[in-house]
Design a protein around this motif. Structure first.
Motif, mmCIF file in Angstrom:
data_model
loop_
_atom_site.group_PDB
_atom_site.id
_atom_site.type_symbol
_atom_site.label_atom_id
_atom_site.label_comp_id
_atom_site.label_asym_id
_atom_site.label_seq_id
_atom_site.Cartn_x
_atom_site.Cartn_y
_atom_site.Cartn_z
ATOM 1 N N ASP A 34 -73.706 6.491 8.897
ATOM 2 C CA ASP A 34 -73.982 5.057 8.816
ATOM 3 C C ASP A 34 -72.736 4.177 8.859
ATOM 4 O OD1 ASP A 34 -76.627 5.822 8.647
ATOM 5 O OD2 ASP A 34 -76.858 5.280 6.535
ATOM 6 N N TYR A 35 -71.589 4.722 8.457
ATOM 7 C CA TYR A 35 -70.361 3.923 8.382
ATOM 8 C C TYR A 35 -69.291 4.421 9.358
ATOM 9 C CZ TYR A 35 -72.319 1.464 4.464
ATOM 10 O OH TYR A 35 -73.134 0.667 3.680
ATOM 11 N N ALA A 36 -69.718 5.091 10.411
ATOM 12 C CA ALA A 36 -68.787 5.687 11.369
ATOM 13 C C ALA A 36 -67.793 4.680 11.946
ATOM 14 C CB ALA A 36 -69.556 6.377 12.494
ATOM 15 N N GLU A 59 -66.152 14.424 0.968
ATOM 16 C CA GLU A 59 -67.129 14.588 2.053
ATOM 17 C C GLU A 59 -66.981 13.523 3.135
ATOM 18 O OE1 GLU A 59 -69.188 17.190 2.286
ATOM 19 O OE2 GLU A 59 -68.372 17.926 0.383
ATOM 20 N N MET A 60 -66.240 12.470 2.857
ATOM 21 C CA MET A 60 -66.125 11.363 3.804
ATOM 22 C C MET A 60 -65.104 11.689 4.895
ATOM 23 S SD MET A 60 -68.466 9.470 2.717
ATOM 24 C CE MET A 60 -68.250 8.348 4.075
ATOM 25 N N HIS A 61 -65.534 11.513 6.142
ATOM 26 C CA HIS A 61 -64.669 11.801 7.292
ATOM 27 C C HIS A 61 -64.395 10.554 8.115
ATOM 28 C CE1 HIS A 61 -65.271 15.897 6.105
ATOM 29 N NE2 HIS A 61 -66.580 15.779 6.269
ATOM 30 N N VAL A 62 -64.819 9.402 7.611
ATOM 31 C CA VAL A 62 -64.546 8.128 8.272
ATOM 32 C C VAL A 62 -63.425 7.429 7.511
ATOM 33 C CG1 VAL A 62 -66.931 7.902 9.080
ATOM 34 C CG2 VAL A 62 -66.270 6.844 6.922
ATOM 35 N N PRO A 63 -62.673 6.562 8.169
ATOM 36 C CA PRO A 63 -61.661 5.795 7.433
ATOM 37 C C PRO A 63 -62.351 4.974 6.336
ATOM 38 C CG PRO A 63 -61.346 5.559 9.800
ATOM 39 C CD PRO A 63 -62.669 6.254 9.603
ATOM 40 N N CYS A 64 -61.868 5.098 5.117
ATOM 41 C CA CYS A 64 -62.479 4.387 3.995
ATOM 42 C C CYS A 64 -61.457 4.216 2.881
ATOM 43 C CB CYS A 64 -63.716 5.136 3.477
ATOM 44 S SG CYS A 64 -63.384 6.796 2.847
ATOM 45 N N GLU A 65 -61.808 3.344 1.952
ATOM 46 C CA GLU A 65 -60.979 3.108 0.771
ATOM 47 C C GLU A 65 -61.860 3.238 -0.458
ATOM 48 O OE1 GLU A 65 -58.322 -0.436 1.020
ATOM 49 O OE2 GLU A 65 -59.347 -0.701 2.956
ATOM 50 N N ILE A 66 -61.217 3.369 -1.611
ATOM 51 C CA ILE A 66 -61.965 3.417 -2.863
ATOM 52 C C ILE A 66 -61.284 2.520 -3.889
ATOM 53 C CG2 ILE A 66 -60.785 5.483 -3.724
ATOM 54 C CD1 ILE A 66 -63.603 6.261 -4.955
ATOM 55 N N ALA A 67 -62.101 1.852 -4.681
ATOM 56 C CA ALA A 67 -61.634 1.017 -5.784
ATOM 57 C C ALA A 67 -62.521 1.330 -6.980
ATOM 58 C CB ALA A 67 -61.735 -0.461 -5.416
#
Length: 177
Positions: A34-36, A59-67
């Motif tokens: 969904d967030y590809a 498990e995430m393989h898309v560019p992402c950030e966490i806060a």
């Protein structure tokens, strides 16, 4: 898995770590699809979601950030019905794709307040990913798109969830008896 004792309560085995891992992997696969092309910002609700957030990020393989944010609405084994923001979000979320990571949604008080607060900051999209949901406890209509496991109204500990500070460290989940 054997029973455990925390403070003055007994807890019986409920969900093994392998079942939780499978649920997290399935959520990760859905979020990746969904967030590809969106580069989401995951907003983990502390303290309970720390294990879920860490495992989901693997498990995430898309560019992402966490806060991380910290809110509280529980005392002992029951909700106070009052949400208190303890540590706020510092990242700018306007125009960004936001996914709130929550360990458990039961009454929905915390999530409703959190969604209202974050919507006011005008993100491009705002979704919730929760490891557990207790449908029979919900007191608010919430559109939660990403649900790991739907469970009955049991008080649970383990895998980040606690009873007055204890029990977060267990990889399995236990229910009070």
């Amino acid at each position: 898995m054997s029973s455990i004792s925390l403070h003055n309560k007994q807890f019986a085995p409920y969900l093994p770590a392998a079942e939780i891992t499978t649920a997290v992997q399935e959520l990760g696969a859905r979020l990746n699809a969904d967030y590809a092309d969106k580069q989401p910002l995951f907003v983990a609700v502390l303290n309970g979601s720390f294990m879920f957030a860490a495992d989901l990020m693997k498990e995430m393989h898309v560019p992402c950030e966490i806060a991380f944010i910290r809110v509280a609405s529980y005392e002992g084994t029951s909700t106070t019905g009052e949400v208190k923001e303890i540590l706020g979000l510092r990242e700018e979320i306007e125009g960004r794709h936001i996914v709130i990571l929550e360990d458990i949604v039961d009454t929905g008080h915390t999530m409703r307040a959190l969604l209202q607060t974050l919507r006011a900051k005008q993100p491009a999209s705002l979704e919730v990913a929760t490891l557990f949901i207790k449908p029979e406890c919900l007191q608010h209509e919430l559109d939660i798109r990403y649900i790991g496991l739907s469970i009955p109204n049991e008080f649970i500990v383990g895998y980040g969830l606690d009873y007055d500070g204890l029990g977060r460290n267990f990889p399995d989940v236990y229910k009070a008896f």
